[in-house]
Design a protein around this motif. Sequence first.
Motif, short mmCIF file in Angstrom:
data_model
loop_
_atom_site.label_atom_id
_atom_site.label_comp_id
_atom_site.label_asym_id
_atom_site.label_seq_id
_atom_site.Cartn_x
_atom_site.Cartn_y
_atom_site.Cartn_z
N GLU A 110 -3.91 9.29 -11.36
CA GLU A 110 -4.75 8.27 -12.00
C GLU A 110 -4.62 8.30 -13.53
O GLU A 110 -4.62 7.25 -14.17
CB GLU A 110 -6.22 8.47 -11.63
CG GLU A 110 -6.56 8.09 -10.22
CD GLU A 110 -7.98 8.43 -9.83
OE1 GLU A 110 -8.47 7.85 -8.86
OE2 GLU A 110 -8.61 9.28 -10.50
N ARG B 133 -8.23 2.88 -6.45
CA ARG B 133 -7.88 2.90 -5.03
C ARG B 133 -7.14 4.18 -4.63
O ARG B 133 -6.85 4.37 -3.45
CB ARG B 133 -7.02 1.68 -4.68
CG ARG B 133 -7.66 0.35 -5.01
CD ARG B 133 -8.91 0.09 -4.24
NE ARG B 133 -8.54 -0.16 -2.85
CZ ARG B 133 -9.40 -0.38 -1.88
NH1 ARG B 133 -10.67 -0.39 -2.13
NH2 ARG B 133 -8.98 -0.58 -0.66
N TRP B 134 -6.82 5.08 -5.58
CA TRP B 134 -6.16 6.33 -5.24
C TRP B 134 -7.15 7.25 -4.54
O TRP B 134 -8.29 7.41 -4.99
CB TRP B 134 -5.61 7.03 -6.48
CG TRP B 134 -4.37 6.41 -7.00
CD1 TRP B 134 -4.24 5.64 -8.12
CD2 TRP B 134 -3.07 6.47 -6.42
NE1 TRP B 134 -2.94 5.22 -8.26
CE2 TRP B 134 -2.19 5.72 -7.23
CE3 TRP B 134 -2.55 7.06 -5.28
CZ2 TRP B 134 -0.85 5.56 -6.94
CZ3 TRP B 134 -1.20 6.91 -4.99
CH2 TRP B 134 -0.37 6.17 -5.82
N TYR C 225 -7.49 -2.25 -10.87
CA TYR C 225 -7.93 -2.24 -9.48
C TYR C 225 -7.24 -1.13 -8.71
O TYR C 225 -7.86 -0.44 -7.90
CB TYR C 225 -7.65 -3.61 -8.84
CG TYR C 225 -7.90 -3.65 -7.35
CD1 TYR C 225 -9.19 -3.62 -6.84
CD2 TYR C 225 -6.84 -3.70 -6.45
CE1 TYR C 225 -9.43 -3.65 -5.48
CE2 TYR C 225 -7.06 -3.74 -5.09
CZ TYR C 225 -8.36 -3.72 -4.60
OH TYR C 225 -8.57 -3.74 -3.25
N SER C 226 -5.96 -0.94 -8.94
CA SER C 226 -5.24 0.07 -8.18
C SER C 226 -5.55 1.50 -8.64
O SER C 226 -5.34 2.43 -7.88
CB SER C 226 -3.73 -0.19 -8.24
OG SER C 226 -3.25 -0.06 -9.56
N GLU D 73 0.84 -1.18 0.00
CA GLU D 73 0.00 0.00 0.00
C GLU D 73 0.89 1.24 0.00
O GLU D 73 2.02 1.21 0.44
CB GLU D 73 -0.91 -0.01 1.22
CG GLU D 73 -1.89 -1.17 1.22
CD GLU D 73 -2.73 -1.23 2.47
OE1 GLU D 73 -2.47 -0.48 3.41
OE2 GLU D 73 -3.64 -2.06 2.50
N ASN E 253 -2.93 4.96 -1.81
CA ASN E 253 -3.50 3.89 -2.62
C ASN E 253 -3.50 2.63 -1.76
O ASN E 253 -2.46 2.16 -1.33
CB ASN E 253 -2.68 3.66 -3.89
CG ASN E 253 -3.38 2.73 -4.85
OD1 ASN E 253 -3.98 1.74 -4.46
ND2 ASN E 253 -3.30 3.05 -6.13
N ALA E 254 -4.70 2.10 -1.52
CA ALA E 254 -4.86 0.95 -0.63
C ALA E 254 -4.73 -0.39 -1.35
O ALA E 254 -4.89 -1.43 -0.73
CB ALA E 254 -6.20 1.03 0.08
N ALA E 255 -4.45 -0.37 -2.66
CA ALA E 255 -4.26 -1.64 -3.37
C ALA E 255 -3.03 -2.33 -2.81
O ALA E 255 -1.97 -1.72 -2.64
CB ALA E 255 -4.11 -1.39 -4.86
#
Length: 159
Positions: free
Chosen positions: A47, A60-61, A56-57, A3, A78-80
């Motif tokens: 992004e 997540r931003w 997916y990522s 992350e 970013n929590a990916a």
Amino acid sequence: MGEVSVEIKLQSVDKLIRQKHGSTRLLTMQEQNIITEYAYSIVEDVERDWPILTGYSIVRWAPRIDLKAGNSRIFIENAAWYADWVHSKGVRRSSYRWLGRPLYQGLVASAWEKSKPHLIRDMKIAIERTESTGEDLSGPQKRVASWEELSAKYSGGAS
């Protein structure tokens, strides 16, 4: 690991407030909105340049804003689980170790450098506008009326 959280300290904004106000103070709602707008602009820039294969990522931003008196910060996160491992095409690995910088470091830095002068300019205008009103901003700021209070005020008390 994986992350991502990048801290951006808004020292120039805190310095402007100290210069104009004479001490640190909390930001007004208008000033907070300006910072929030620019934080989302930075996320949009990141992004836009993030690789499409990592869909997916991309979603997540997100920005996280921490505005304490004298310590204003934006976090671009970013929590990916694999965001830290995304690298530019052509970056090599050796024994499970990447040999180049993760992609997010350059993207967040360039997005911040692009937004910084505009944020400082807009914040300077907002801070000067706030300070010119002459309101006492050293203590608790006025509470915003709730929806129920506004409704009661303008409907003659009937809900």
